[in-house]
Scaffold this active site. Structure first.
Site, PDB file in Angstrom:
ATOM      1  N   GLY A 171      14.204  17.120  97.965  1.00 62.37           N
ATOM      2  CA  GLY A 171      14.434  16.751  99.360  1.00 62.37           C
ATOM      3  C   GLY A 171      15.818  17.037  99.924  1.00 62.37           C
ATOM      4  O   GLY A 171      15.961  17.341 101.101  1.00 62.37           O
ATOM      5  N   GLU A 216      21.596  12.405  98.775  1.00 65.00           N
ATOM      6  CA  GLU A 216      20.163  12.114  98.931  1.00 65.00           C
ATOM      7  C   GLU A 216      19.682  12.526 100.317  1.00 65.00           C
ATOM      8  O   GLU A 216      20.453  12.492 101.273  1.00 65.00           O
ATOM      9  CB  GLU A 216      19.939  10.605  98.796  1.00 65.00           C
ATOM     10  CG  GLU A 216      19.726  10.128  97.376  1.00 65.00           C
ATOM     11  CD  GLU A 216      18.265  10.201  96.974  1.00 65.00           C
ATOM     12  OE1 GLU A 216      17.489  10.933  97.628  1.00 65.00           O
ATOM     13  OE2 GLU A 216      17.908   9.518  96.004  1.00 65.00           O
ATOM     14  N   ASP A 223      14.888   4.705 101.291  1.00 64.15           N
ATOM     15  CA  ASP A 223      13.911   3.789 101.878  1.00 64.15           C
ATOM     16  C   ASP A 223      14.013   2.446 101.148  1.00 64.15           C
ATOM     17  O   ASP A 223      14.819   1.602 101.518  1.00 64.15           O
ATOM     18  CB  ASP A 223      12.521   4.423 101.778  1.00 64.15           C
ATOM     19  CG  ASP A 223      11.447   3.621 102.489  1.00 64.15           C
ATOM     20  OD1 ASP A 223      11.783   2.680 103.207  1.00 64.15           O
ATOM     21  OD2 ASP A 223      10.253   3.946 102.312  1.00 64.15           O
ATOM     22  N   SER A 224      13.259   2.269 100.082  1.00 63.46           N
ATOM     23  CA  SER A 224      13.335   1.008  99.337  1.00 63.46           C
ATOM     24  C   SER A 224      14.668   0.876  98.598  1.00 63.46           C
ATOM     25  O   SER A 224      15.122  -0.224  98.315  1.00 63.46           O
ATOM     26  CB  SER A 224      12.190   0.915  98.327  1.00 63.46           C
ATOM     27  OG  SER A 224      12.403   1.825  97.269  1.00 63.46           O
ATOM     28  N   THR A 278      14.980   4.663  94.194  1.00 64.74           N
ATOM     29  CA  THR A 278      15.427   5.933  93.605  1.00 64.74           C
ATOM     30  C   THR A 278      16.938   5.902  93.354  1.00 64.74           C
ATOM     31  O   THR A 278      17.404   6.272  92.280  1.00 64.74           O
ATOM     32  CB  THR A 278      15.068   7.119  94.534  1.00 64.74           C
ATOM     33  OG1 THR A 278      13.685   7.058  94.835  1.00 64.74           O
ATOM     34  CG2 THR A 278      15.382   8.448  93.881  1.00 64.74           C
ATOM     35  N   LYS A 295      16.427   4.447 105.980  1.00 62.81           N
ATOM     36  CA  LYS A 295      15.412   3.576 106.590  1.00 62.81           C
ATOM     37  C   LYS A 295      15.743   2.166 106.140  1.00 62.81           C
ATOM     38  O   LYS A 295      15.207   1.671 105.145  1.00 62.81           O
ATOM     39  CB  LYS A 295      14.030   3.933 106.045  1.00 62.81           C
ATOM     40  CG  LYS A 295      13.405   5.155 106.621  1.00 62.81           C
ATOM     41  CD  LYS A 295      11.956   5.189 106.144  1.00 62.81           C
ATOM     42  CE  LYS A 295      11.312   6.502 106.391  1.00 62.81           C
ATOM     43  NZ  LYS A 295       9.980   6.582 105.743  1.00 62.81           N
ATOM     44  N   ARG A 304       9.191  21.288 104.657  1.00 58.91           N
ATOM     45  CA  ARG A 304      10.596  21.221 104.235  1.00 58.91           C
ATOM     46  C   ARG A 304      11.473  22.205 104.995  1.00 58.91           C
ATOM     47  O   ARG A 304      12.664  21.986 105.158  1.00 58.91           O
ATOM     48  CB  ARG A 304      10.733  21.532 102.737  1.00 58.91           C
ATOM     49  CG  ARG A 304      10.138  20.494 101.811  1.00 58.91           C
ATOM     50  CD  ARG A 304      10.608  20.743 100.379  1.00 58.91           C
ATOM     51  NE  ARG A 304       9.818  20.031  99.382  1.00 58.91           N
ATOM     52  CZ  ARG A 304      10.007  18.772  99.010  1.00 58.91           C
ATOM     53  NH1 ARG A 304      10.956  18.053  99.569  1.00 58.91           N
ATOM     54  NH2 ARG A 304       9.251  18.210  98.097  1.00 58.91           N
TER      55      ARG A 304
HETATM   56  P1  IMP Z   1      13.109   5.017  97.881  1.00 60.10           P
HETATM   57  O1  IMP Z   1      13.169   5.130  96.373  1.00 60.10           O
HETATM   58  O2  IMP Z   1      12.053   4.052  98.346  1.00 60.10           O
HETATM   59  O3  IMP Z   1      14.458   4.724  98.503  1.00 60.10           O
HETATM   60  O4  IMP Z   1      12.548   6.373  98.431  1.00 60.10           O
HETATM   61  C1  IMP Z   1      13.278   7.490  98.520  1.00 60.10           C
HETATM   62  C2  IMP Z   1      12.403   8.726  98.382  1.00 60.10           C
HETATM   63  O5  IMP Z   1      11.134   8.584  99.035  1.00 60.10           O
HETATM   64  C3  IMP Z   1      13.113   9.868  99.046  1.00 60.10           C
HETATM   65  O6  IMP Z   1      13.949  10.549  98.143  1.00 60.10           O
HETATM   66  C4  IMP Z   1      11.961  10.703  99.565  1.00 60.10           C
HETATM   67  O7  IMP Z   1      11.547  11.630  98.581  1.00 60.10           O
HETATM   68  C5  IMP Z   1      10.822   9.736  99.809  1.00 60.10           C
HETATM   69  N1  IMP Z   1      10.702   9.347 101.240  1.00 60.10           N
HETATM   70  C6  IMP Z   1      10.864   8.114 101.774  1.00 60.10           C
HETATM   71  N2  IMP Z   1      10.673   8.124 103.100  1.00 60.10           N
HETATM   72  C7  IMP Z   1      10.391   9.408 103.431  1.00 60.10           C
HETATM   73  C8  IMP Z   1      10.103  10.067 104.700  1.00 60.10           C
HETATM   74  O8  IMP Z   1      10.081   9.483 105.798  1.00 60.10           O
HETATM   75  N3  IMP Z   1       9.878  11.409 104.622  1.00 60.10           N
HETATM   76  C9  IMP Z   1       9.906  12.111 103.461  1.00 60.10           C
HETATM   77  N4  IMP Z   1      10.171  11.534 102.266  1.00 60.10           N
HETATM   78  C10 IMP Z   1      10.410  10.200 102.251  1.00 60.10           C
HETATM   79 MG    MG Z   2       9.833  13.395  98.530  1.00 61.39          MG
END
Ligand code: IMP
Ligand code: MG
Length: 162
Positions: A35, A80, A84-85, A88, A112, A146
């Protein structure tokens, strides 16, 4: 959601701040693939300092491909696409800290904030987003979109899309 011009301007601002903050440090920029590839390439060129680059690949919270170098004693800036959460980032933070870098910070193009479940120390954020699924400028939906040069909201995707 964000045009090419808006992204360009913001990436340039982040580059200036990083250039200021990492003067006299041993900066290693780490791109989280896939990403972050577009953001990473632009950000690295907006930083006017000598630096090293390396990459790791993460998919669905798991490490698929590791860095190619030792990181002990280095100043890491993990780049990055989106947080989101925070899971990662938290996973990467723990894994990289165990290798004893001198410092570690995170830089994300998009945040987010409402989705956050675990706390992560993010030093640099491009834009904060409402809880919408976005694609383009490196970000995908099922590995598509992408290569869009801007960031767009993908309609008709459930909030829990991958
Ligand atoms: P986290 O571990 O929940 O913070 O998620 C992060 C990962 O989820 C990012 O590296 C993205 O690969 C994917 N992701 C979360 N939201 C989106 C979005 O709106 N579009 C594309 N990928 C997303
Ligand atoms: Mg992804």
């Amino acid at each position: 959601m964000f045009t090419q011009e808006e992204i360009k301007r913001r990436v340039h601002e982040l580059g200036l701040r990083i250039s200021e903050d990492y003067k006299n440090k041993d900066l290693l920029l780490i791109g989280v693939l896939k990403g972050a590839y577009a953001f990473f390439a632009d950000l690295a060129r907006a930083v006017s300092l000598p630096l090293h680059v390396d990459f790791l690949v993460v998919a669905r919270g798991k490490l698929v491909s590791d860095l190619t170098q030792e990181i002990a004693g280095k100043d890491l800036l993990v780049v990055e696409d989106i947080i989101d959460s925070g899971q990662t980032c938290a996973f990467l933070n723990k894994m990289l800290m165990a290798r004893h870098p001198k410092s570690i910070q995170f830089c994300t193009l998009l945040d987010k904030h409402q989705g956050r479940k675990v706390d992560v120390p993010v030093a640099y954020t491009g834009f904060t987003l409402p809880n919408k699924y976005v694609v383009g400028y490196g970000l995908d939906y099922k590995n598509k979109y992408r290569n869009l040069p801007y960031i767009a909201v993908l309609e008709a995707v459930r909030e829990d899309a991958p």
